[in-house]
Design a protein around this motif. Structure first.
Motif, PDB file in Angstrom:
ATOM      1  N   LEU A 167      -7.994   5.948  -3.448  1.00 25.21           N
ATOM      2  CA  LEU A 167      -6.749   6.174  -2.713  1.00 25.21           C
ATOM      3  C   LEU A 167      -5.618   6.669  -3.609  1.00 25.21           C
ATOM      4  O   LEU A 167      -4.543   7.012  -3.120  1.00 25.21           O
ATOM      5  CB  LEU A 167      -6.317   4.892  -1.991  1.00 25.21           C
ATOM      6  N   GLN A 168      -5.862   6.710  -4.900  1.00 26.17           N
ATOM      7  CA  GLN A 168      -4.819   7.138  -5.819  1.00 26.17           C
ATOM      8  C   GLN A 168      -4.691   8.662  -5.820  1.00 26.17           C
ATOM      9  O   GLN A 168      -5.673   9.369  -5.635  1.00 26.17           O
ATOM     10  CB  GLN A 168      -5.129   6.622  -7.230  1.00 26.17           C
ATOM     11  N   GLY A 169      -3.455   9.134  -5.999  1.00 25.38           N
ATOM     12  CA  GLY A 169      -3.209  10.570  -5.995  1.00 25.38           C
ATOM     13  C   GLY A 169      -1.715  10.841  -5.955  1.00 25.38           C
ATOM     14  O   GLY A 169      -0.902   9.915  -5.967  1.00 25.38           O
ATOM     15  N   ASP A 170      -1.353  12.105  -5.898  1.00 27.74           N
ATOM     16  CA  ASP A 170       0.056  12.500  -5.934  1.00 27.74           C
ATOM     17  C   ASP A 170       0.855  11.933  -4.759  1.00 27.74           C
ATOM     18  O   ASP A 170       2.054  11.678  -4.883  1.00 27.74           O
ATOM     19  CB  ASP A 170       0.182  14.020  -5.937  1.00 27.74           C
ATOM     20  N   ASP A 171       0.187  11.757  -3.608  1.00 27.83           N
ATOM     21  CA  ASP A 171       0.918  11.275  -2.439  1.00 27.83           C
ATOM     22  C   ASP A 171       1.061   9.759  -2.426  1.00 27.83           C
ATOM     23  O   ASP A 171       1.728   9.207  -1.554  1.00 27.83           O
ATOM     24  CB  ASP A 171       0.250  11.753  -1.145  1.00 27.83           C
ATOM     25  N   LEU A 172       0.445   9.078  -3.388  1.00 24.33           N
ATOM     26  CA  LEU A 172       0.619   7.631  -3.491  1.00 24.33           C
ATOM     27  C   LEU A 172       1.851   7.369  -4.358  1.00 24.33           C
ATOM     28  O   LEU A 172       1.768   6.955  -5.511  1.00 24.33           O
ATOM     29  CB  LEU A 172      -0.627   6.983  -4.101  1.00 24.33           C
ATOM     30  N   ASP A 173       2.999   7.635  -3.775  1.00 24.87           N
ATOM     31  CA  ASP A 173       4.293   7.530  -4.447  1.00 24.87           C
ATOM     32  C   ASP A 173       5.225   6.784  -3.506  1.00 24.87           C
ATOM     33  O   ASP A 173       5.465   7.246  -2.382  1.00 24.87           O
ATOM     34  CB  ASP A 173       4.821   8.938  -4.734  1.00 24.87           C
ATOM     35  N   PRO A 174       5.737   5.622  -3.908  1.00 25.29           N
ATOM     36  CA  PRO A 174       6.565   4.822  -2.992  1.00 25.29           C
ATOM     37  C   PRO A 174       7.817   5.536  -2.497  1.00 25.29           C
ATOM     38  O   PRO A 174       8.422   5.116  -1.513  1.00 25.29           O
ATOM     39  CB  PRO A 174       6.919   3.587  -3.825  1.00 25.29           C
ATOM     40  N   ALA A 175       8.192   6.626  -3.158  1.00 26.23           N
ATOM     41  CA  ALA A 175       9.362   7.382  -2.708  1.00 26.23           C
ATOM     42  C   ALA A 175       9.019   8.380  -1.608  1.00 26.23           C
ATOM     43  O   ALA A 175       9.908   8.925  -0.958  1.00 26.23           O
ATOM     44  CB  ALA A 175       9.990   8.119  -3.885  1.00 26.23           C
ATOM     45  N   LYS A 176       7.729   8.614  -1.384  1.00 33.40           N
ATOM     46  CA  LYS A 176       7.302   9.588  -0.376  1.00 33.40           C
ATOM     47  C   LYS A 176       7.590   9.064   1.031  1.00 33.40           C
ATOM     48  O   LYS A 176       7.517   7.865   1.295  1.00 33.40           O
ATOM     49  CB  LYS A 176       5.808   9.855  -0.500  1.00 33.40           C
ATOM     50  N   ARG A 177       7.892  10.000   1.924  1.00 28.22           N
ATOM     51  CA  ARG A 177       8.101   9.652   3.324  1.00 28.22           C
ATOM     52  C   ARG A 177       7.406  10.691   4.215  1.00 28.22           C
ATOM     53  O   ARG A 177       7.987  11.229   5.145  1.00 28.22           O
ATOM     54  CB  ARG A 177       9.596   9.571   3.655  1.00 28.22           C
ATOM     55  N   ASP A 178       6.146  10.926   3.918  1.00 26.44           N
ATOM     56  CA  ASP A 178       5.349  11.797   4.765  1.00 26.44           C
ATOM     57  C   ASP A 178       4.904  11.011   5.998  1.00 26.44           C
ATOM     58  O   ASP A 178       4.940   9.777   5.992  1.00 26.44           O
ATOM     59  CB  ASP A 178       4.122  12.309   3.993  1.00 26.44           C
ATOM     60  N   PRO A 179       4.459  11.700   7.045  1.00 27.39           N
ATOM     61  CA  PRO A 179       4.038  10.973   8.253  1.00 27.39           C
ATOM     62  C   PRO A 179       2.934   9.959   8.004  1.00 27.39           C
ATOM     63  O   PRO A 179       2.805   8.990   8.751  1.00 27.39           O
ATOM     64  CB  PRO A 179       3.559  12.112   9.180  1.00 27.39           C
ATOM     65  N   TRP A 180       2.134  10.178   6.973  1.00 30.37           N
ATOM     66  CA  TRP A 180       1.015   9.293   6.681  1.00 30.37           C
ATOM     67  C   TRP A 180       1.318   8.293   5.555  1.00 30.37           C
ATOM     68  O   TRP A 180       0.467   7.489   5.202  1.00 30.37           O
ATOM     69  CB  TRP A 180      -0.202  10.125   6.270  1.00 30.37           C
ATOM     70  N   SER A 181       2.515   8.322   4.997  1.00 28.46           N
ATOM     71  CA  SER A 181       2.820   7.490   3.826  1.00 28.46           C
ATOM     72  C   SER A 181       2.637   6.002   4.105  1.00 28.46           C
ATOM     73  O   SER A 181       2.029   5.277   3.308  1.00 28.46           O
ATOM     74  CB  SER A 181       4.243   7.758   3.339  1.00 28.46           C
ATOM     75  N   ALA A 182       3.154   5.523   5.223  1.00 26.67           N
ATOM     76  CA  ALA A 182       3.063   4.091   5.520  1.00 26.67           C
ATOM     77  C   ALA A 182       1.608   3.648   5.607  1.00 26.67           C
ATOM     78  O   ALA A 182       1.235   2.601   5.062  1.00 26.67           O
ATOM     79  CB  ALA A 182       3.798   3.769   6.816  1.00 26.67           C
ATOM     80  N   ARG A 183       0.771   4.438   6.280  1.00 25.74           N
ATOM     81  CA  ARG A 183      -0.647   4.069   6.403  1.00 25.74           C
ATOM     82  C   ARG A 183      -1.348   4.106   5.046  1.00 25.74           C
ATOM     83  O   ARG A 183      -2.168   3.241   4.740  1.00 25.74           O
ATOM     84  CB  ARG A 183      -1.356   5.011   7.384  1.00 25.74           C
ATOM     85  N   LEU A 184      -1.036   5.110   4.240  1.00 22.52           N
ATOM     86  CA  LEU A 184      -1.668   5.211   2.924  1.00 22.52           C
ATOM     87  C   LEU A 184      -1.251   4.044   2.036  1.00 22.52           C
ATOM     88  O   LEU A 184      -2.096   3.420   1.379  1.00 22.52           O
ATOM     89  CB  LEU A 184      -1.296   6.541   2.269  1.00 22.52           C
ATOM     90  N   PHE A 185       0.036   3.736   1.989  1.00 25.21           N
ATOM     91  CA  PHE A 185       0.522   2.615   1.171  1.00 25.21           C
ATOM     92  C   PHE A 185      -0.108   1.300   1.639  1.00 25.21           C
ATOM     93  O   PHE A 185      -0.482   0.454   0.832  1.00 25.21           O
ATOM     94  CB  PHE A 185       2.044   2.507   1.251  1.00 25.21           C
ATOM     95  N   TYR A 186      -0.190   1.148   2.958  1.00 25.70           N
ATOM     96  CA  TYR A 186      -0.756  -0.092   3.518  1.00 25.70           C
ATOM     97  C   TYR A 186      -2.232  -0.224   3.123  1.00 25.70           C
ATOM     98  O   TYR A 186      -2.677  -1.296   2.700  1.00 25.70           O
ATOM     99  CB  TYR A 186      -0.620  -0.088   5.041  1.00 25.70           C
ATOM    100  N   ALA A 187      -2.985   0.870   3.278  1.00 24.69           N
ATOM    101  CA  ALA A 187      -4.403   0.821   2.930  1.00 24.69           C
ATOM    102  C   ALA A 187      -4.592   0.513   1.452  1.00 24.69           C
ATOM    103  O   ALA A 187      -5.481  -0.257   1.063  1.00 24.69           O
ATOM    104  CB  ALA A 187      -5.068   2.153   3.289  1.00 24.69           C
ATOM    105  N   TYR A 188      -3.754   1.110   0.611  1.00 15.92           N
ATOM    106  CA  TYR A 188      -3.848   0.858  -0.832  1.00 15.92           C
ATOM    107  C   TYR A 188      -3.551  -0.610  -1.133  1.00 15.92           C
ATOM    108  O   TYR A 188      -4.289  -1.264  -1.880  1.00 15.92           O
ATOM    109  CB  TYR A 188      -2.867   1.767  -1.562  1.00 15.92           C
ATOM    110  N   ALA A 189      -2.501  -1.136  -0.511  1.00 14.53           N
ATOM    111  CA  ALA A 189      -2.147  -2.542  -0.710  1.00 14.53           C
ATOM    112  C   ALA A 189      -3.263  -3.460  -0.235  1.00 14.53           C
ATOM    113  O   ALA A 189      -3.606  -4.452  -0.894  1.00 14.53           O
ATOM    114  CB  ALA A 189      -0.851  -2.855   0.041  1.00 14.53           C
ATOM    115  N   ASP A 190      -3.839  -3.134   0.902  1.00 16.18           N
ATOM    116  CA  ASP A 190      -4.903  -3.966   1.470  1.00 16.18           C
ATOM    117  C   ASP A 190      -6.110  -4.009   0.550  1.00 16.18           C
ATOM    118  O   ASP A 190      -6.707  -5.073   0.322  1.00 16.18           O
ATOM    119  CB  ASP A 190      -5.289  -3.403   2.836  1.00 16.18           C
ATOM    120  N   ASN A 191      -6.466  -2.867  -0.013  1.00 16.39           N
ATOM    121  CA  ASN A 191      -7.609  -2.837  -0.930  1.00 16.39           C
ATOM    122  C   ASN A 191      -7.290  -3.527  -2.247  1.00 16.39           C
ATOM    123  O   ASN A 191      -8.164  -4.170  -2.841  1.00 16.39           O
ATOM    124  CB  ASN A 191      -8.056  -1.390  -1.161  1.00 16.39           C
ATOM    125  N   LEU A 192      -6.046  -3.424  -2.708  1.00 14.74           N
ATOM    126  CA  LEU A 192      -5.643  -4.166  -3.906  1.00 14.74           C
ATOM    127  C   LEU A 192      -5.769  -5.670  -3.667  1.00 14.74           C
ATOM    128  O   LEU A 192      -6.234  -6.411  -4.540  1.00 14.74           O
ATOM    129  CB  LEU A 192      -4.197  -3.815  -4.272  1.00 14.74           C
TER     130      LEU A 192
END
Length: 247
Positions: A167-192
């Motif tokens: 799940l790591q990559g350029d879009d895994l940036d807490p400052a991002k606000r893309d339409p998918w950012s919340a889902r990506l951050f959540y999935a990353y947190a869940d797997n962590l």
């Protein structure tokens, strides 16, 4: 036989259903049908879309009926596939969306197909599908969603570190606000969290909560639970401990 009769009978349409409520692209796809039939099918698609969040089983009846009238129209099969997925009918969703993929020769729903495979207990197939389309020009939101599904499949297989890394990559940036950012951050947190990396998980659940302006996830609650875990021996509210005592 009962199912066949059910599908032949048109489910009752809500009074306020209007063919014009169907989006323009869908109406365009239905132009291959006679006008009257196109409007009938379109109204049932509108009904399915309106019911999908409140009564997915009722939405499914409308989508299935539309298929009996226009099974060769991709938008109809797509609607049935997505409604089936939403209702938890994984095998039907998989069958319909695979058909759409063959008919349109696009990978628009590849992430949903992969997730249906995972839901059916076949994480390896989900990963194979992700590998199959790797390098193809997917819409960004589809590519991110497929990464989330693939990470979940790796987790199903016990590959916890690989799930996190994938799940790591350029879009895994807490400052991002893309339409998918919340889902990506959540999935990353869940797997962590599953990988036992609690402090990092808390930070990313908080990042997900900040990005989730529509409040569609429980990221804030997950962060709070991880940051302040209850002691293992803390009694559950309302539980009577007397049963554990010796008479």
């Amino acid at each position: 036989m009962a199912l066949a009769r059910e599908l032949l009978e048109a489910p009752e349409l809500p009074e306020d259903i209007d063919f014009a409520d169907l989006d323009e692209e869908a109406r365009r796809d239905l132009r291959t049908l006679p006008r009257g039939l196109a409007e009938t099918v379109g109204k049932h698609l509108v009904a399915a879309g309106g019911l999908i969040d409140t009564d997915p089983e009722a939405a499914l009846v409308h989508a299935r009926y539309a298929k009996t009238k226009a099974s060769r129209v991709p938008i109809v099969r797509e609607a049935l596939g997505l409604v089936s997925y939403h209702a938890g009918h994984w095998a039907e969703a998989l069958s319909e969306l695979r058909a759409v993929r063959r008919m349109t020769r696009t990978d628009q729903h590849v992430a949903v197909i992969a997730d249906a495979e995972r839901a059916l207990g076949r994480p390896e197939r989900a990963l194979d599908l992700a590998k199959e389309v790797a390098g193809r020009p997917l819409p960004r939101e589809v590519e991110v969603e497929l990464r989330i599904v693939a990470a979940g499949a790796r987790r199903d297989l016990g590959q916890l570190d690989a799930a996190v890394v994938s799940l790591q990559g350029d879009d895994l940036d807490p400052a991002k606000r893309d339409p998918w950012s919340a889902r990506l951050f959540y999935a990353y947190a869940d797997n962590l969290a599953v990988a036992g990396r609690r402090e990092e998980a808390v930070r990313w659940f908080l990042a997900a909560a900040e990005a989730d302006t529509d409040e569609q996830t429980d990221a804030g609650e997950r962060a709070e639970e991880l940051a302040n875990p209850k002691p293992a021996d803390e009694p559950v509210e309302g539980q009577d401990d007397s049963s554990d005592e010796q008479a």
